[in-house]
Design a protein around this motif. Sequence first.
Motif, PDB file in Angstrom:
ATOM      1  N   GLU A   1      65.415  29.671  32.906  1.00 50.69           N
ATOM      2  CA  GLU A   1      65.233  29.782  34.254  1.00 50.69           C
ATOM      3  C   GLU A   1      65.193  31.313  34.770  1.00 50.69           C
ATOM      4  N   GLU A   2      66.022  32.000  33.993  1.00 53.05           N
ATOM      5  CA  GLU A   2      65.874  33.474  34.291  1.00 53.05           C
ATOM      6  C   GLU A   2      64.561  33.968  34.039  1.00 53.05           C
ATOM      7  N   GLN A   3      63.776  33.682  32.897  1.00 54.57           N
ATOM      8  CA  GLN A   3      62.645  34.254  32.358  1.00 54.57           C
ATOM      9  C   GLN A   3      61.442  33.734  33.643  1.00 54.57           C
ATOM     10  N   GLN A   4      61.602  32.485  34.033  1.00 49.73           N
ATOM     11  CA  GLN A   4      60.618  32.157  35.099  1.00 49.73           C
ATOM     12  C   GLN A   4      60.966  32.749  36.239  1.00 49.73           C
ATOM     13  N   ALA A   5      62.091  32.956  36.698  1.00 52.27           N
ATOM     14  CA  ALA A   5      62.449  33.906  37.738  1.00 52.27           C
ATOM     15  C   ALA A   5      61.826  35.123  37.936  1.00 52.27           C
ATOM     16  N   ALA A   6      61.904  35.880  36.577  1.00 52.44           N
ATOM     17  CA  ALA A   6      61.266  37.194  36.328  1.00 52.44           C
ATOM     18  C   ALA A   6      59.689  37.113  36.738  1.00 52.44           C
ATOM     19  N   ALA A   7      59.022  35.952  36.178  1.00 53.28           N
ATOM     20  CA  ALA A   7      57.613  35.856  36.327  1.00 53.28           C
ATOM     21  C   ALA A   7      57.436  35.858  37.710  1.00 53.28           C
ATOM     22  N   GLU A   8      58.168  34.834  38.608  1.00 53.88           N
ATOM     23  CA  GLU A   8      57.939  34.733  40.049  1.00 53.88           C
ATOM     24  C   GLU A   8      57.948  35.697  40.672  1.00 53.88           C
ATOM     25  N   ALA A   9      59.139  36.658  40.418  1.00 54.55           N
ATOM     26  CA  ALA A   9      59.111  37.865  40.943  1.00 54.55           C
ATOM     27  C   ALA A   9      57.967  38.682  40.901  1.00 54.55           C
ATOM     28  N   ALA A  10      57.359  38.762  39.704  1.00 53.35           N
ATOM     29  CA  ALA A  10      56.436  39.772  39.292  1.00 53.35           C
ATOM     30  C   ALA A  10      55.003  39.122  40.135  1.00 53.35           C
ATOM     31  N   ARG A  11      54.992  37.667  40.349  1.00 56.93           N
ATOM     32  CA  ARG A  11      53.706  37.302  40.910  1.00 56.93           C
ATOM     33  C   ARG A  11      53.888  37.792  42.510  1.00 56.93           C
ATOM     34  N   GLY A  12      55.158  37.887  43.012  1.00 58.31           N
ATOM     35  CA  GLY A  12      55.287  38.040  44.271  1.00 58.31           C
ATOM     36  C   GLY A  12      54.942  39.656  44.346  1.00 58.31           C
ATOM     37  N   VAL A  13      55.366  40.439  43.719  1.00 59.19           N
ATOM     38  CA  VAL A  13      55.148  42.019  43.608  1.00 59.19           C
ATOM     39  C   VAL A  13      53.272  42.298  43.648  1.00 59.19           C
ATOM     40  N   PHE A  14      52.784  41.697  42.854  1.00 61.21           N
ATOM     41  CA  PHE A  14      51.477  41.670  42.558  1.00 61.21           C
ATOM     42  C   PHE A  14      50.441  40.734  43.297  1.00 61.21           C
ATOM     43  N   ALA A  15      51.134  40.248  44.293  1.00 62.02           N
ATOM     44  CA  ALA A  15      50.144  39.315  44.971  1.00 62.02           C
ATOM     45  C   ALA A  15      48.995  40.173  45.821  1.00 62.02           C
ATOM     46  N   ASP A  16      49.375  41.136  46.329  1.00 61.59           N
ATOM     47  CA  ASP A  16      48.624  41.819  47.170  1.00 61.59           C
ATOM     48  C   ASP A  16      47.906  42.986  46.469  1.00 61.59           C
ATOM     49  N   VAL A  17      47.881  43.132  45.070  1.00 66.59           N
ATOM     50  CA  VAL A  17      47.163  44.095  44.429  1.00 66.59           C
ATOM     51  C   VAL A  17      45.699  43.849  44.342  1.00 66.59           C
ATOM     52  N   ALA A  18      45.089  44.883  44.486  1.00 65.63           N
ATOM     53  CA  ALA A  18      43.380  44.737  44.441  1.00 65.63           C
ATOM     54  C   ALA A  18      43.064  45.330  43.169  1.00 65.63           C
ATOM     55  N   PRO A  19      42.333  44.389  42.266  1.00 71.01           N
ATOM     56  CA  PRO A  19      41.777  45.075  41.018  1.00 71.01           C
ATOM     57  C   PRO A  19      41.079  45.991  41.135  1.00 71.01           C
ATOM     58  N   ASP A  20      40.244  46.342  42.067  1.00 69.10           N
ATOM     59  CA  ASP A  20      39.496  47.342  42.592  1.00 69.10           C
ATOM     60  C   ASP A  20      39.823  48.347  43.299  1.00 69.10           C
ATOM     61  N   ALA A  21      41.167  48.560  43.456  1.00 65.12           N
ATOM     62  CA  ALA A  21      41.896  49.515  44.311  1.00 65.12           C
ATOM     63  C   ALA A  21      41.314  51.103  44.257  1.00 65.12           C
ATOM     64  N   VAL A  22      41.141  51.334  43.001  1.00 65.36           N
ATOM     65  CA  VAL A  22      40.686  52.871  42.764  1.00 65.36           C
ATOM     66  C   VAL A  22      39.119  52.705  42.230  1.00 65.36           C
ATOM     67  N   PRO A  23      38.584  53.842  42.175  1.00 69.80           N
ATOM     68  CA  PRO A  23      37.344  53.907  41.935  1.00 69.80           C
ATOM     69  C   PRO A  23      36.762  53.320  40.561  1.00 69.80           C
ATOM     70  N   SER A  24      35.851  52.777  40.326  1.00 67.03           N
ATOM     71  CA  SER A  24      35.089  52.072  39.159  1.00 67.03           C
ATOM     72  C   SER A  24      34.982  53.366  38.051  1.00 67.03           C
ATOM     73  N   PRO A  25      35.182  52.782  36.903  1.00 61.40           N
ATOM     74  CA  PRO A  25      35.147  53.678  35.564  1.00 61.40           C
ATOM     75  C   PRO A  25      33.687  54.150  35.525  1.00 61.40           C
TER      76      PRO A  25
END
Length: 381
Positions: free
Chosen positions: A7-31
């Motif tokens: 349960e603790e491991q799953q909770a860590a993964a769930e917390a991570a999904r919440g933090v990363f939910a609004d991260v845009a992969p192209d938020a910085v210029p393309s290489p």
Amino acid sequence: MDFTFTEEQQAAAEAARGVFADVAPDAVPSPALTAGAVADDFDRALWARLADADLLGLLLNPEYGGAGLDAIALCLVLRESAKVLARVPLLESSAALAAVQAYGGEELKSAVLARAGRGEIVLTVAGEGRTGGHDPAERAVSARQDGPDGADWILDGGQTAVPWAYDTDFTLVPAHTGADRSILAVVPRGHEGAVLAEQVSTTGERLGELRLESVRIPDRYVITADGAWEWLRELLATGTCALALGLGERVLRMTSEYASKREQFGYPIATFQAVAVQAADRYIDLRAMEATLWQAAWRIASGAQGALPASGDVAVAKIWAADGVRRVVQTAQHLHGGFGADVDYPLHRYHAWAKHLELSLGPAAAHEEALGDLLAAHPPA
């Protein structure tokens, strides 16, 4: 073997999904569009959110403000971070903290662990050697004791491709002594004699070539315990496999969604046998990457004994991750056609990150050779 997560491991993964939910992969210029590094720093705002979610101290004991979890929990969080190409030194800092906690002295632990767990300071690891993983990293730097009663260590040498070197506060540097032992020195950024030269990854992120010329480090900032570097190296490799898995899963999902919508001759290309077979092969790659990852992470987390040392399981995970992530992104580019090269679409950025991970892991043939050596040294009873 039961790989059911706690349960603790799953909770860590769930917390991570919440933090990363609004991260845009192209938020910085393309290489592909940026000369030099794509940014001057990692994503500090995201780092602060990870700290608020108590995800920076996953492996730290509660006495240092951590969650007291294990390598499996860390890999679950890293897997989520790779799906959105999170620009943070989560693997390097978490692994460095775990090594300091497991092998460092009390003064070193007090100086860095709690502060790093709160996000106040950040650590990285110089683990690529002189040639980007093709020679043992500890051989790239020599260390000798100096001063009264060996109170200091003197470091000479260099490490290439140090991730986030310009942005972190301390770098753990493996080195070898005259007695052919491995140590880990904690080198502050900007320390006298420690010079950085800029390098740029395939991802467009800034790396650092760390040059050490008679760098003097107090003994309290040096980890001399046997096995410390070897353990840290295996944790870093396993975490890199977790990043490769997360990235591959997102890329295959993008490919599936595209192939189900893209039509040729009046039908979605996903209905064509040649397309379905290629996608199925990449799905098999990902499942093999997943199974071998959790085996390696479980060996590190539990310390369980096996027919081979834990390094054998790590080698198998690296074999699948290095080849698998490359095959997944290559198939994705092929099935996307010209659309996959469009810089307004994120696939090209995933491809660049996959190449960086593949290079970080090293060639599968080298890991197969290492695995063969282990099998020869530990024949079945």
